[in-house]
Design an enzyme around this catalytic site. Structure first.
Site, PDB file in Angstrom:
ATOM      1  N   PRO A 265      50.939 102.397  -5.620  1.00 40.11           N
ATOM      2  CA  PRO A 265      52.073 102.620  -4.719  1.00 40.11           C
ATOM      3  C   PRO A 265      52.974 103.765  -5.170  1.00 40.11           C
ATOM      4  CG  PRO A 265      51.888 100.290  -5.334  1.00 40.11           C
ATOM      5  CD  PRO A 265      50.956 101.053  -6.215  1.00 40.11           C
TER       6      PRO A 265
ATOM      7  N   GLU B 280      34.236 105.006  -7.227  1.00 42.42           N
ATOM      8  CA  GLU B 280      33.903 105.336  -8.613  1.00 42.42           C
ATOM      9  C   GLU B 280      34.050 106.843  -8.812  1.00 42.42           C
ATOM     10  OE1 GLU B 280      30.374 104.595 -11.908  1.00 42.42           O
ATOM     11  OE2 GLU B 280      30.109 103.892  -9.855  1.00 42.42           O
TER      12      GLU B 280
ATOM     13  N   ASP C  17      43.592 113.983  -7.734  1.00 41.68           N
ATOM     14  CA  ASP C  17      43.101 113.620  -9.056  1.00 41.68           C
ATOM     15  C   ASP C  17      43.806 114.553 -10.020  1.00 41.68           C
ATOM     16  OD1 ASP C  17      41.336 111.794 -10.481  1.00 41.68           O
ATOM     17  OD2 ASP C  17      40.344 113.595 -11.205  1.00 41.68           O
TER      18      ASP C  17
ATOM     19  N   TYR D  12      52.293 111.006 -19.192  1.00 43.19           N
ATOM     20  CA  TYR D  12      52.498 111.886 -20.348  1.00 43.19           C
ATOM     21  C   TYR D  12      53.793 112.707 -20.250  1.00 43.19           C
ATOM     22  CZ  TYR D  12      47.533 110.927 -21.227  1.00 43.19           C
ATOM     23  OH  TYR D  12      46.330 110.315 -21.456  1.00 43.19           O
ATOM     24  N   ASP D  13      54.624 112.443 -19.222  1.00 44.35           N
ATOM     25  CA  ASP D  13      55.832 113.250 -18.991  1.00 44.35           C
ATOM     26  C   ASP D  13      56.744 113.402 -20.221  1.00 44.35           C
ATOM     27  OD1 ASP D  13      54.928 113.605 -16.452  1.00 44.35           O
ATOM     28  OD2 ASP D  13      56.553 112.521 -15.450  1.00 44.35           O
TER      29      ASP D  13
END
Length: 197
Positions: free
Chosen positions: A16, A43, A72, A153-154
């Site tokens: 979400p 997948e 992605d 990873y921010d």
């Protein structure tokens, strides 16, 4: 090319948070976004971000006979040969663990350069990818996390030009400068041609 106007687009994710982030970029187009159904799993067998985005968008669009958009994205660290790359979300089982693993693997490395990459793909109801793009944001990996905003990873991804990590930025600032923001800015002129009304 006469492309039907897509009033509703399925976001090829079960997350979400990703839908909310995409809605910010797509609000001006008047589209309604909805999450893909939980039972529809795709997948990710691609070897690049763009291959995985195409795969997700095409599979979801065809299965539901609706327009679908997929993203992605992930982090590529130079000293780690581009890792974690397409495995960024699967690098460990939580954001904190992923950051911890990355920092451990970078111990002793002088080259801290990295890039966030976001690939976007839009597929029509027949499952044909009609638009795609990739946004890249260059930065560095900090020695320790900084900031409380963002996700993933921010806290360790740092932009030297601003002197801030992604987690220290205001959301509007991150939206404009991030890999996802760059990808959407490249896609928007083409998306407007598909927008209803």
């Amino acid at each position: 090319m006469d492309i039907p106007q897509p009033p509703t687009i399925v976001v090829a994710t079960g997350n979400p948070g990703k839908l909310i982030e995409m809605q910010v970029y797509l609000d001006a187009l008047g589209w309604q976004l909805q999450l893909k159904p939980d039972h529809l799993e795709v997948e990710e067998t691609g070897t690049t971000f763009l291959e995985n985005a195409r795969l997700k968008a095409a599979t979801v669009a065809k299965a539901l006979n609706q327009w679908a958009i997929a993203d992605d994205s992930g982090l590529a660290v130079t000293a780690l040969g581009g890792a974690p790359g397409i495995y960024s979300a699967r690098y460990a089982d939580s954001d904190a663990a992923r950051i911890d693993r990355l920092l451990k693997e970078l111990e002793g490395q002088s080259d801290r350069s990295a890039q966030f990459i976001c690939a976007l793909a839009l597929a029509n109801p027949a499952g044909e990818v009609v638009l795609e793009t990739k946004g890249i944001c260059h930065g560095e990996i900090l020695l320790t996390p900084r900031g409380s905003g963002g996700f993933g990873y921010d806290p360790i991804f740092y932009l030297p030009s601003l002197g801030k990590s992604f987690a220290e930025m205001q959301p509007s600032q991150k939206e404009a400068l991030s890999h996802r923001g760059i990808a959407f800015s490249q896609l928007m002129p083409h998306l407007k041609e598909l927008s209803p009304g």
